[in-house]
Design an enzyme around this catalytic site. Structure first.
Site, PDB file in Angstrom:
ATOM      1  N   ASP A 137       0.861  -1.185   0.000  1.00 23.74           N
ATOM      2  CA  ASP A 137       0.000   0.000   0.000  1.00 23.74           C
ATOM      3  C   ASP A 137       0.899   1.237   0.000  1.00 23.74           C
ATOM      4  O   ASP A 137       1.403   1.636   1.046  1.00 23.74           O
ATOM      5  CB  ASP A 137      -0.883   0.031   1.248  1.00 23.74           C
ATOM      6  CG  ASP A 137      -1.882  -1.111   1.295  1.00 23.74           C
ATOM      7  OD1 ASP A 137      -2.962  -0.963   0.699  1.00 23.74           O
ATOM      8  OD2 ASP A 137      -1.601  -2.137   1.949  1.00 23.74           O
ATOM      9  N   ARG A 146       4.160   2.418   2.889  1.00 28.59           N
ATOM     10  CA  ARG A 146       5.028   1.396   3.499  1.00 28.59           C
ATOM     11  C   ARG A 146       6.501   1.722   3.307  1.00 28.59           C
ATOM     12  O   ARG A 146       7.301   1.528   4.205  1.00 28.59           O
ATOM     13  CB  ARG A 146       4.722   0.015   2.903  1.00 28.59           C
ATOM     14  CG  ARG A 146       3.261  -0.376   2.940  1.00 28.59           C
ATOM     15  CD  ARG A 146       2.704  -0.501   4.336  1.00 28.59           C
ATOM     16  NE  ARG A 146       1.276  -0.806   4.315  1.00 28.59           N
ATOM     17  CZ  ARG A 146       0.362  -0.211   5.064  1.00 28.59           C
ATOM     18  NH1 ARG A 146       0.711   0.747   5.912  1.00 28.59           N
ATOM     19  NH2 ARG A 146      -0.909  -0.553   4.987  1.00 28.59           N
ATOM     20  N   HIS A 250     -11.407  -0.857   9.818  1.00 29.06           N
ATOM     21  CA  HIS A 250     -10.374  -1.664  10.460  1.00 29.06           C
ATOM     22  C   HIS A 250     -10.866  -2.197  11.805  1.00 29.06           C
ATOM     23  O   HIS A 250     -10.378  -3.219  12.297  1.00 29.06           O
ATOM     24  CB  HIS A 250      -9.099  -0.840  10.680  1.00 29.06           C
ATOM     25  CG  HIS A 250      -8.380  -0.509   9.409  1.00 29.06           C
ATOM     26  ND1 HIS A 250      -8.685   0.606   8.664  1.00 29.06           N
ATOM     27  CD2 HIS A 250      -7.376  -1.148   8.761  1.00 29.06           C
ATOM     28  CE1 HIS A 250      -7.902   0.638   7.592  1.00 29.06           C
ATOM     29  NE2 HIS A 250      -7.095  -0.403   7.637  1.00 29.06           N
ATOM     30  N   ASP A 323     -10.465  -6.384   0.591  1.00 31.92           N
ATOM     31  CA  ASP A 323      -9.679  -5.689   1.593  1.00 31.92           C
ATOM     32  C   ASP A 323      -9.269  -6.736   2.624  1.00 31.92           C
ATOM     33  O   ASP A 323      -9.764  -7.873   2.624  1.00 31.92           O
ATOM     34  CB  ASP A 323     -10.498  -4.562   2.225  1.00 31.92           C
ATOM     35  CG  ASP A 323      -9.619  -3.443   2.793  1.00 31.92           C
ATOM     36  OD1 ASP A 323      -8.403  -3.658   2.956  1.00 31.92           O
ATOM     37  OD2 ASP A 323     -10.159  -2.370   3.086  1.00 31.92           O
TER      38      ASP A 323
END
Length: 582
Positions: A137, A146, A250, A323
């Site tokens: 990502d 990242r 999340h 995802d």
């Protein structure tokens, strides 16, 4: 016999694929399909199921690991090394994370390139040699990324939206793509195609290009082109749209209450644009959308959304990837043995970060063997995965670590970073700006690195700078200390980041000193609604070093701000608002 796929045959297949699919060249459909059909005929069910999974691996090297790293891989997979994870599950993909999550895959360009080569060698040692999609990502900006320095920190999506330049968006994506490709990362989970119409959205915000579907569509289209030019596959996310949610998926399961008409007007246009521009993959969202699926199943698990809306209505036939299945929006109601099967049945092709991998893998394998998932359906998804790998030339997967060091953070890339970022700053209020001779300056507010970097940039202009960072939740003591430090200053620059009550108290206390105060919103631009009385307000949409340099250039009048608000500030400033010096 078909089950005896010899090493010699595997090498021959790789040679055929290399001829049919040279890197960066789209192949005739019939040619690619012939190779895919040949591969499917020689793959076992278990090998096909492996292609459905995208896994994380712990450690910066494919073969050599510390005892601590081995323990992490053992806990997840029952093996020690990343290469052994690839050998055990024969996954279709691996996703890289930095040390913040734990895997510590991305330390420096040479190391990342070496890791990628090692994982690809492990993949090509399989009975049927199939290279990996190696993903990460890297969205741009300061929120979801990242690779860190020396990687080039291009501006985030809302900053690009403020710049209103498709050329800048395309170039930014090309730079990111080129750096990823150089280290062996061949798929970027970007661009973000969400339209952020909810100022309180806790998970998207500046990750979106803005609140206007047309603007987001133009940025997404340009980025798809740019990433492809840089050499990586693209992933538009998060379908069917995550821009109007008040829950972070999340940690929970948000609901999007848009009607089908609103969906067509707001959420779907960027995905339609991405599809027209040849996006390789679309990622699902863990969101409920009852206007399409009244059952209340999250999109990731919803056949009406993935197959009905995306495949049939939008006509998308590329890869669909979930995802992360270890997110709260997926795990709350779908146990490890259920989530991957349900997502696959809904229409997903690849399953990202399925928790309890042995359980997840076994559940999908059992569903195929029992007929719950048909062999035809399995082959459809594996064919899409193999087709993408052929299209992107992945049977030549190895990269040069020495070249990676030259590409990542190159002088040309860094120059593009600053030039593009200079176009992104939005000046909302400008009393007292630009600053000609700042004299003594207090830099305070959110972020240790942010305040120190901003202070250093101001100091390079000849000002005497005092830096006093106050944190995300300033205490009364830290507010008092900042006020005391402000007493003998000529100018106060205070950074806010999604200003909460404590940050609001800090800003108001600084305003009460009577000193000139410039507020710099370094994430979402909405903070000014909480203290509209400020007289000078700049929005940078990020806090990379380049963003803070650009902000300083605007502060001193070295750059005329051209950024326009890509969102509206409710009841204060409309979409498209922005001041300049000329």
């Amino acid at each position: 016999m078909r089950s005896r796929w010899s090493a010699r045959a595997g090498v021959a297949l790789v040679a055929i694929v290399a001829l049919l699919a040279p890197p960066g060249v789209a192949q005739a459909t019939d040619g690619v399909s012939a190779v895919v059909r040949a591969m499917l005929r020689h793959m076992t069910v278990r090998e096909k199921v492996g292609q459905l999974f995208v896994v994380e691996v712990y450690g910066p090297d494919a073969e050599s690991v510390t005892p601590a790293v081995a323990a992490r891989n053992q806990a997840l997979y029952g093996v020690d090394t990343p290469a052994q994870v690839v050998a055990k599950y024969q996954p279709g993909g691996v996703i890289y994370f930095d040390a913040r999550r734990g895997p510590d895959n991305v330390q420096n360009p040479r190391q990342i390139a070496t890791l990628s080569n090692g994982l690809q060698r492990a993949a090509l040692r399989r009975r049927v040699p199939i290279p990996l999609l190696i993903s990460t990502d890297q969205e741009g900006g300061a929120v979801v990324y990242r690779l860190t320095a020396p990687a080039t920190a291009m501006p985030g999506n809302m900053a690009l939206g403020a710049a209103r330049s498709t050329a800048a968006a395309r170039k930014s994506a090309r730079v990111i793509g080129a750096e990823l490709a150089s280290v062996g990362i061949n798929q970027d989970y970007a661009p973000v195609a969400d339209v952020n119409v909810n100022p309180a959205n806790p998970v998207i915000g500046v990750r979106s290009a803005g609140a206007d579907a047309g603007l987001v569509s133009s940025m997404v289209g340009a980025q798809v082109d740019g990433y492809h030019a840089g050499g990586v596959a693209t992933v538009a996310k998060h379908f069917p749209g995550h821009g109007d949610t008040a829950v972070d998926s999340h940690f929970g399961l948000p609901e999007v209450t848009h009607t089908r008409a609103q969906l067509d007007a707001i959420d779907l246009p960027p995905f339609r644009t991405a599809i027209r521009r040849g996006v390789d993959t679309i990622m699902t969202a863990h969101v409920v959308l009852r206007s399409v699926d009244p059952s209340g199943a999250p999109a990731t698990m919803s056949r009406p959304i993935l197959t009905g809306l995306l495949r049939e209505d939008l006509g998308y036939d590329g890869l669909i990837v979930t995802d992360a299945l270890d997110m709260g929006g997926a795990t709350a109601d779908y146990p490890p043995a259920v989530a991957p099967v349900r997502a696959f049945q809904a229409g997903a092709d690849q399953l990202v970060l399925a928790p309890q991998m042995d359980t997840a893998f076994g559940a999908v394998l059992n569903a195929v063997n029992s007929g719950e998932i048909s062999r035809k359906r399995l082959d459809e998804s594996v064919a899409r995965i193999l087709t993408l790998k052929l299209k992107r030339g992945l049977w030549r997967p190895f990269v040069d670590p020495a070249r990676a060091e030259r590409v990542v953070g190159s002088a040309g890339h860094k120059a593009a970073e600053q030039q593009i970022t200079d176009q992104t700053i939005t000046m909302v209020k400008k009393d007292g700006l630009p600053v000609a001779d700042a004299g003594k300056v207090l830099v305070t507010g959110w972020g240790v690195t942010t305040t120190s970097t901003l202070g250093a940039a101001i100091g390079r202009r000849g000002s005497a700078v005092t830096v006093r960072e106050t944190g995300a939740n300033p205490t009364q003591a830290s507010i008092d200390a900042a006020v005391a430090a402000a007493q003998n200053q000529d100018l106060i620059v205070v950074s806010t980041m999604n200003a909460n009550a404590a940050q609001q108290s800090l800003v108001r206390a600084l305003l009460a000193t009577g000193k000139p105060v410039v507020v710099a919103a370094v994430r979402n631009p909405y903070d000014i609604a909480l203290f509209p009385e400020v007289k000078a307000y700049l929005a940078s949409y990020g806090y990379t070093a380049a963003s803070l340099e650009s902000l300083t250039r605007v502060l001193f009048g070295e750059v005329d701000p051209v950024g326009k608000l890509p969102v509206a500030i409710p009841s204060l400033y409309p979409y498209g608002y922005g001041l300049s010096y000329h």
